[in-house]
Scaffold this motif. Structure first.
Motif, PDB file in Angstrom:
ATOM      1  N   GLU A 261       0.828  -1.208   0.000  1.00  0.00           N
ATOM      2  CA  GLU A 261       0.000   0.000   0.000  1.00  0.00           C
ATOM      3  C   GLU A 261       0.865   1.262   0.000  1.00  0.00           C
ATOM      4  N   ALA A 262       1.892   1.263   0.829  1.00  0.00           N
ATOM      5  CA  ALA A 262       2.748   2.446   0.948  1.00  0.00           C
ATOM      6  C   ALA A 262       3.455   2.771  -0.356  1.00  0.00           C
ATOM      7  N   LEU A 263       3.710   1.733  -1.162  1.00  0.00           N
ATOM      8  CA  LEU A 263       4.406   1.935  -2.436  1.00  0.00           C
ATOM      9  C   LEU A 263       3.447   2.187  -3.586  1.00  0.00           C
ATOM     10  N   GLY A 264       2.146   2.021  -3.337  1.00  0.00           N
ATOM     11  CA  GLY A 264       1.166   2.235  -4.392  1.00  0.00           C
ATOM     12  C   GLY A 264       1.123   1.120  -5.414  1.00  0.00           C
ATOM     13  N   VAL A 265       1.429  -0.104  -4.993  1.00  0.00           N
ATOM     14  CA  VAL A 265       1.414  -1.247  -5.902  1.00  0.00           C
ATOM     15  C   VAL A 265      -0.037  -1.608  -6.251  1.00  0.00           C
ATOM     16  N   THR A 266      -0.307  -1.765  -7.516  1.00  0.00           N
ATOM     17  CA  THR A 266      -1.660  -2.087  -7.973  1.00  0.00           C
ATOM     18  C   THR A 266      -1.992  -3.551  -7.713  1.00  0.00           C
ATOM     19  N   THR A 267      -3.121  -3.770  -7.048  1.00  0.00           N
ATOM     20  CA  THR A 267      -3.613  -5.134  -6.833  1.00  0.00           C
ATOM     21  C   THR A 267      -4.982  -5.273  -7.470  1.00  0.00           C
ATOM     22  N   GLU A 268      -5.358  -6.529  -7.741  1.00  0.00           N
ATOM     23  CA  GLU A 268      -6.625  -6.805  -8.410  1.00  0.00           C
ATOM     24  C   GLU A 268      -7.156  -8.144  -7.951  1.00  0.00           C
TER      25      GLU A 268
ATOM     26  N   GLY B 294      -7.430  -9.449  -5.057  1.00  0.00           N
ATOM     27  CA  GLY B 294      -6.614 -10.095  -4.039  1.00  0.00           C
ATOM     28  C   GLY B 294      -5.252 -10.553  -4.507  1.00  0.00           C
ATOM     29  N   CYS B 295      -4.839 -10.137  -5.690  1.00  0.00           N
ATOM     30  CA  CYS B 295      -3.531 -10.512  -6.220  1.00  0.00           C
ATOM     31  C   CYS B 295      -2.811  -9.273  -6.758  1.00  0.00           C
ATOM     32  N   ILE B 296      -1.508  -9.370  -6.946  1.00  0.00           N
ATOM     33  CA  ILE B 296      -0.718  -8.267  -7.479  1.00  0.00           C
ATOM     34  C   ILE B 296      -0.827  -8.268  -8.996  1.00  0.00           C
ATOM     35  N   LYS B 297      -1.123  -7.118  -9.560  1.00  0.00           N
ATOM     36  CA  LYS B 297      -1.280  -7.011 -11.003  1.00  0.00           C
ATOM     37  C   LYS B 297       0.094  -6.861 -11.666  1.00  0.00           C
ATOM     38  N   ILE B 298       0.339  -7.686 -12.681  1.00  0.00           N
ATOM     39  CA  ILE B 298       1.622  -7.658 -13.391  1.00  0.00           C
ATOM     40  C   ILE B 298       1.396  -7.696 -14.898  1.00  0.00           C
TER      41      ILE B 298
ATOM     42  N   THR C 268       5.446  -5.192 -11.922  1.00  0.00           N
ATOM     43  CA  THR C 268       4.331  -4.461 -11.320  1.00  0.00           C
ATOM     44  C   THR C 268       4.360  -3.035 -11.862  1.00  0.00           C
ATOM     45  N   ASN C 269       3.466  -2.199 -11.369  1.00  0.00           N
ATOM     46  CA  ASN C 269       3.449  -0.792 -11.797  1.00  0.00           C
ATOM     47  C   ASN C 269       4.541   0.041 -11.125  1.00  0.00           C
ATOM     48  N   VAL C 270       5.287  -0.571 -10.191  1.00  0.00           N
ATOM     49  CA  VAL C 270       6.375   0.117  -9.493  1.00  0.00           C
ATOM     50  C   VAL C 270       7.708  -0.373 -10.041  1.00  0.00           C
TER      51      VAL C 270
ATOM     52  N   LEU D  45      10.154  -3.567  -8.933  1.00  0.00           N
ATOM     53  CA  LEU D  45       9.396  -4.523  -8.130  1.00  0.00           C
ATOM     54  C   LEU D  45       8.585  -5.442  -9.044  1.00  0.00           C
ATOM     55  N   TYR D  46       8.675  -6.746  -8.787  1.00  0.00           N
ATOM     56  CA  TYR D  46       8.057  -7.761  -9.640  1.00  0.00           C
ATOM     57  C   TYR D  46       7.237  -8.719  -8.772  1.00  0.00           C
ATOM     58  N   ALA D  47       6.379  -9.497  -9.405  1.00  0.00           N
ATOM     59  CA  ALA D  47       5.616 -10.529  -8.697  1.00  0.00           C
ATOM     60  C   ALA D  47       5.425 -11.725  -9.619  1.00  0.00           C
ATOM     61  N   ILE D  48       5.468 -12.914  -9.044  1.00  0.00           N
ATOM     62  CA  ILE D  48       5.301 -14.144  -9.815  1.00  0.00           C
ATOM     63  C   ILE D  48       4.492 -15.159  -9.007  1.00  0.00           C
ATOM     64  N   GLY D  49       3.962 -16.152  -9.684  1.00  0.00           N
ATOM     65  CA  GLY D  49       3.277 -17.247  -9.005  1.00  0.00           C
ATOM     66  C   GLY D  49       1.886 -16.896  -8.541  1.00  0.00           C
TER      67      GLY D  49
END
Length: 465
Positions: free
Chosen positions: A282-289, A291-295, A301-303, A306-310
């Motif tokens: 939340e503090a970094l403004g990472v977009t979620t959708e 209940g998951c991180i949007k990539i 990610t939008n930051v 910073l990345y997300a997988i799985g």
């Protein structure tokens, strides 16, 4: 002062540890932060130990039907504690293997819980105490997912189980209600039914295995019901009333008619939700959708940085998807220009009895997408190897674009189809047409010949039926 790395991966499950190995291979100084078990849910509490349980059930099933093979067995029985011990032993062995791979590839493993202090920095704590501060050029989140809890159906670890408790039972219940008929629900339903448990499955959708082709799902339902399983579709569990050692569920069907069912235990298998809490997103403004991180297709990610997988990056929540996503992400970071993830080419497997495997579009989805389709089918009853194995019930189904010959989807139910599906996955990846598949020589006698016949049947050329 923070210790620096090129890549820090938060989570040591299938996506995380595979990404770490690939990063190390590409020359990155790499660290993995893992709070509990290397290998994650899949290796320790999911894919691998459940298959060990199901293997024990499969052997027991054969022991109960020796006459089908000209054999005789007397006094066949099982010990649930030993079945569980074997399953846990398999997990422990593979967990040690992942630790070895980390050491072999010179990946630093940090024991603890990570929280983002910036897009490319984390603080790690263990049991409330600070382990250290770490920074990297790139941070990959691979924190996985956990069982979803619905209001009124919250697991308590005793009477209402998640897959965690279902995997290590201290006893075999006489009766069981499974809420949800996705892969997890059906696998556990199949396991316990084979051991003689009175199993009822309740599914809110109109078919079990909702992501599978309707025809395949109908075949599975018929087979499971023949085994003695009770399946209620288009229904929902409104609530649970707990007694000292039993649970009474209130079930509402599609017509609004309510009924009650009392069982020894309930398994809640209503899906999973990404572990996105307490990461500092939340503090970094990472977009979620949802209940998951949007990539994007490369795990970004939008930051920046910073990345997300799985699983934490959304469906399909499968270990092999996580692994491939991890490789794509790291190779993109390294400037290797990998192809983006093609989710339509990710196979799905369910290891119940009978097994189910699929890739690509179902017949319904293909038609909804506007394709004119050609559909081929070949039954196990027409295959010599299947008959010899005593496994003559099943189906292979193929779906082609009538205009181009493109393989749009393949769906299977029956013995060993989870091993067969990769042939169609490779074909789709290579953009193989029906003509090329028709001219591929399949060895005889094998189950794989049914794959060939299902292709031929789509074009009116099947030989053995």
């Amino acid at each position: 002062m923070a210790e620096n790395f090129d890549v820090i991966i938060v989570g040591g499950g299938p996506g995380g540890y595979v990404a770490a190995i690939r990063a190390a291979q590409l020359g990155f100084k790499t660290a993995v932060v893992e709070k509990k078990h290397l290998g994650g849910i899949c290796l320790n509490w999911g894919c691998i130990p459940t298959k060990a349980l199901l293997r024990s059930a499969e052997i027991y099933h054969y022991m109960q039907h020796p006459g089908d093979y000209g054999l005789s067995v007397t006094g066949a029985s099982f010990d649930i504690k030993k079945i569980v011990e074997r399953s846990r032993g398999v997990s422990k062995r593979l967990n040690g293997g992942v630790a070895f791979l980390m050491k072999k590839n010179k990946v630093t493993v940090i024991d603890g819980v990570a929280k983002l202090t910036g897009a490319t920095s984390v603080t790690v704590t263990k049991d409330g105490a600070k382990v250290g501060d770490y920074a990297a050029k790139h941070v990959i989140l691979a924190t996985g997912a956990r069982p979803r809890a619905l209001p009124g159906l919250e697991p308590d670890g005793k009477l209402v189980w998640t897959y965690f408790e279902a995997m290590v039972p201290e006893f075999t219940p006489k009766s069981l209600l499974v809420v949800g008929s996705g892969a997890i629900g059906i696998e556990f339903a199949s396991f316990y039914r084979t051991l003689g448990v009175d199993v009822t499955v309740v599914e809110v959708m109109s078919q079990i295995l909702p992501v599978e082709d309707e025809e395949i799902a109908a075949h599975v339902k018929k087979r499971l019901e023949k085994q003695g399983m009770k399946i209620i579709t288009s229904a929902k569990v409104l609530g649970l009333k707990k007694a000292a050692d039993s649970v009474t569920a209130t079930i509402e069907d599609a017509k609004g008619v309510k009924s009650e069912l009392t069982v020894d235990r309930v398994i809640s298998a209503v899906g999973v939700v990404g572990n996105i809490e307490d990461l500092g997103l939340e503090a970094l403004g990472v977009t979620t959708e949802k209940g998951c991180i949007k990539i994007d297709g490369f795990g970004r990610t939008n930051v920046p940085g910073l990345y997300a997988i799985g699983d934490v990056a959304g469906p399909p929540m499968l270990a092999h998807k996580a692994e491939h996503e991890g490789v794509i992400c790291v190779e993109a970071i390294a400037g290797k220009h990998p192809h983006p993830m093609k989710k339509e080419q990710i196979p799905g497997c369910t290891y119940c009895n009978p097994q189910v495997a699929s890739v690509g579009l179902t017949e319904k989805k293909a038609k909804e997408a506007g394709y004119e389709v050609k559909v081929g089918r070949f039954p196990f009853t027409g295959n010599g190897k299947a008959i010899a194995l005593g496994e003559d019930q099943g189906l292979v189904k193929t779906i082609f674009d009538a205009k181009t010959g493109q393989l749009l989807g393949a769906h299977m139910v029956g013995a060993e189809v989870t091993e067969l599906i990769q042939g169609f996955v490779v074909a789709m990846g290579l953009e193989t047409t029906e003509e090329e598949l028709m001219h591929t020589v399949f060895p005889h006698p094998t189950l794989s010949e049914m794959m060939h016949e299902a292709v031929l049947d789509a074009y009116g050329r099947a030989i053995h039926i």
